[in-house]
Design a protein around this motif. Sequence first.
Motif, mmCIF file in Angstrom:
data_model
loop_
_atom_site.group_PDB
_atom_site.id
_atom_site.type_symbol
_atom_site.label_atom_id
_atom_site.label_comp_id
_atom_site.label_asym_id
_atom_site.label_seq_id
_atom_site.Cartn_x
_atom_site.Cartn_y
_atom_site.Cartn_z
ATOM 1 N N ASP A 1 0.838 -1.190 0.000
ATOM 2 C CA ASP A 1 0.000 0.000 0.000
ATOM 3 C C ASP A 1 0.881 1.251 0.000
ATOM 4 O OD1 ASP A 1 -2.240 1.641 0.153
ATOM 5 O OD2 ASP A 1 -2.825 0.993 2.172
ATOM 6 N N THR A 2 0.353 2.312 -0.552
ATOM 7 C CA THR A 2 1.085 3.567 -0.667
ATOM 8 C C THR A 2 1.585 4.067 0.679
ATOM 9 O OG1 THR A 2 -0.403 4.138 -2.491
ATOM 10 C CG2 THR A 2 0.980 5.902 -1.625
ATOM 11 N N ASN A 3 0.773 3.943 1.721
ATOM 12 C CA ASN A 3 1.167 4.518 3.002
ATOM 13 C C ASN A 3 2.462 3.925 3.547
ATOM 14 O OD1 ASN A 3 0.196 2.101 4.369
ATOM 15 N ND2 ASN A 3 -1.841 3.011 4.355
ATOM 16 N N VAL A 4 2.714 2.660 3.288
ATOM 17 C CA VAL A 4 3.954 2.027 3.745
ATOM 18 C C VAL A 4 5.157 2.636 3.028
ATOM 19 C CG1 VAL A 4 5.228 -0.164 3.814
ATOM 20 C CG2 VAL A 4 2.781 -0.116 4.383
ATOM 21 N N LEU A 5 5.031 2.837 1.734
ATOM 22 C CA LEU A 5 6.129 3.408 0.957
ATOM 23 C C LEU A 5 6.339 4.886 1.285
ATOM 24 C CD1 LEU A 5 5.293 1.587 -2.354
ATOM 25 C CD2 LEU A 5 7.176 1.068 -0.784
ATOM 26 N N VAL A 6 5.257 5.610 1.531
ATOM 27 C CA VAL A 6 5.374 7.016 1.914
ATOM 28 C C VAL A 6 6.082 7.124 3.264
ATOM 29 C CG1 VAL A 6 4.047 9.070 2.596
ATOM 30 C CG2 VAL A 6 3.446 7.814 0.522
ATOM 31 N N ASP A 7 5.787 6.208 4.177
ATOM 32 C CA ASP A 7 6.492 6.207 5.466
ATOM 33 C C ASP A 7 7.999 6.146 5.265
ATOM 34 O OD1 ASP A 7 4.027 6.113 6.725
ATOM 35 O OD2 ASP A 7 4.136 3.963 7.164
ATOM 36 N N VAL A 8 8.420 5.285 4.358
ATOM 37 C CA VAL A 8 9.850 5.096 4.090
ATOM 38 C C VAL A 8 10.418 6.318 3.375
ATOM 39 C CG1 VAL A 8 11.534 3.667 2.873
ATOM 40 C CG2 VAL A 8 9.604 2.591 4.062
ATOM 41 N N LEU A 9 9.734 6.777 2.354
ATOM 42 C CA LEU A 9 10.225 7.917 1.585
ATOM 43 C C LEU A 9 10.298 9.190 2.419
ATOM 44 C CD1 LEU A 9 8.307 7.273 -1.744
ATOM 45 C CD2 LEU A 9 10.758 6.986 -1.351
ATOM 46 N N ASP A 10 9.336 9.371 3.324
ATOM 47 C CA ASP A 10 9.312 10.562 4.177
ATOM 48 C C ASP A 10 10.101 10.385 5.471
ATOM 49 O OD1 ASP A 10 7.791 12.139 2.529
ATOM 50 O OD2 ASP A 10 5.925 11.859 3.616
ATOM 51 N N ASP A 11 10.590 9.173 5.709
ATOM 52 C CA ASP A 11 11.250 8.868 6.982
ATOM 53 C C ASP A 11 10.339 9.297 8.135
ATOM 54 O OD1 ASP A 11 13.217 7.793 8.574
ATOM 55 O OD2 ASP A 11 14.538 9.539 8.458
ATOM 56 N N ASP A 12 9.081 8.869 8.040
ATOM 57 C CA ASP A 12 8.060 9.256 9.006
ATOM 58 C C ASP A 12 8.485 8.878 10.426
ATOM 59 O OD1 ASP A 12 5.519 8.430 10.676
ATOM 60 O OD2 ASP A 12 4.826 9.841 9.138
ATOM 61 N N LEU B 1 2.424 7.608 -5.516
ATOM 62 C CA LEU B 1 3.842 7.864 -5.217
ATOM 63 C C LEU B 1 4.409 9.006 -6.053
ATOM 64 C CD1 LEU B 1 5.379 4.297 -4.856
ATOM 65 C CD2 LEU B 1 4.922 5.972 -3.048
ATOM 66 N N SER B 2 3.802 9.274 -7.188
ATOM 67 C CA SER B 2 4.339 10.318 -8.069
ATOM 68 C C SER B 2 4.369 11.686 -7.392
ATOM 69 C CB SER B 2 3.553 10.389 -9.378
ATOM 70 O OG SER B 2 2.280 10.962 -9.172
ATOM 71 N N PHE B 3 3.530 11.890 -6.379
ATOM 72 C CA PHE B 3 3.544 13.154 -5.650
ATOM 73 C C PHE B 3 4.912 13.455 -5.042
ATOM 74 C CE2 PHE B 3 -1.023 12.379 -5.562
ATOM 75 C CZ PHE B 3 -1.540 13.649 -5.763
ATOM 76 N N ALA B 4 5.672 12.424 -4.725
ATOM 77 C CA ALA B 4 6.947 12.598 -4.033
ATOM 78 C C ALA B 4 8.110 12.902 -4.973
ATOM 79 C CB ALA B 4 7.269 11.334 -3.229
ATOM 80 N N PHE B 5 7.888 12.835 -6.258
ATOM 81 C CA PHE B 5 8.991 12.962 -7.213
ATOM 82 C C PHE B 5 8.725 14.072 -8.208
ATOM 83 C CE2 PHE B 5 8.931 8.732 -5.538
ATOM 84 C CZ PHE B 5 10.261 8.481 -5.249
ATOM 85 N N ARG B 6 9.788 14.715 -8.627
ATOM 86 C CA ARG B 6 9.666 15.787 -9.618
ATOM 87 C C ARG B 6 9.590 15.243 -11.033
ATOM 88 N NH1 ARG B 6 14.085 20.069 -7.260
ATOM 89 N NH2 ARG B 6 12.928 20.516 -5.366
ATOM 90 N N ARG B 7 10.276 14.113 -11.261
ATOM 91 C CA ARG B 7 10.363 13.587 -12.622
ATOM 92 C C ARG B 7 10.020 12.100 -12.643
ATOM 93 N NH1 ARG B 7 15.801 13.682 -13.781
ATOM 94 N NH2 ARG B 7 15.306 13.069 -15.897
ATOM 95 N N PHE B 8 9.454 11.681 -13.769
ATOM 96 C CA PHE B 8 9.103 10.282 -13.993
ATOM 97 C C PHE B 8 10.310 9.363 -13.764
ATOM 98 C CE2 PHE B 8 9.407 6.947 -17.262
ATOM 99 C CZ PHE B 8 8.383 6.102 -16.842
ATOM 100 N N GLU B 9 11.457 9.758 -14.280
ATOM 101 C CA GLU B 9 12.663 8.914 -14.181
ATOM 102 C C GLU B 9 13.080 8.695 -12.727
ATOM 103 O OE1 GLU B 9 12.363 10.751 -18.142
ATOM 104 O OE2 GLU B 9 12.372 11.639 -16.133
#
Length: 173
Positions: free
Chosen positions: A5-16, A46-54
């Motif tokens: 789920d997105t929330n698990v990955l957002v936790d990691v990306l945001d270092d929640d 998840l695209s909200f967290a990134f500026r570019r597709f790559e």
Amino acid sequence: MILVDTNVLVDVLDDDPDWADWSIAQLRSQAQVHALAINPVVYAELSFAFRRFEELEDAVRRLGLAYRELPRPALFLAGKAFARYRAGGGVRTGVLSDFFIGAHAAVDRLTLLTRDPRRYRGHFPTVPLVTPDTHPPTQPLSPRPNDSPALPAYTSARHLVRRAPRGRAAGGR
């Protein structure tokens, strides 16, 4: 295979500060015995967290996440479950993505790794869930047939994100 789920990955990306440790531990633990996957809905969130597709593509690859399309029966099931939710008095409108994710897990018989199980339990009771209340940080599920383990080095993935001016990834989910 486990759908993440997105929330698990957002936790990691945001270092929640509240959830990153649990989410990282679950990704590490589950990846030892299962392939981890996302679908188009999670990818879009998840695209909200990134500026570019790559950059997003690179993060998905580095996190060892497989990409699975949503089958049409899951799209149909998501619509029906959302209609039941609304008919039952559900008033939140920004939750349709959860119905797509839950229906995908139900139709493809996938386990779902999430820290927000309420809606999934209520609308998709047959979906096995890995949640904070059911799985301590180091308890992997038993492998299912045809699961191929991926072993990425899960740590905080904050370095994978080049923030847009907004604060949290995926709108704070």
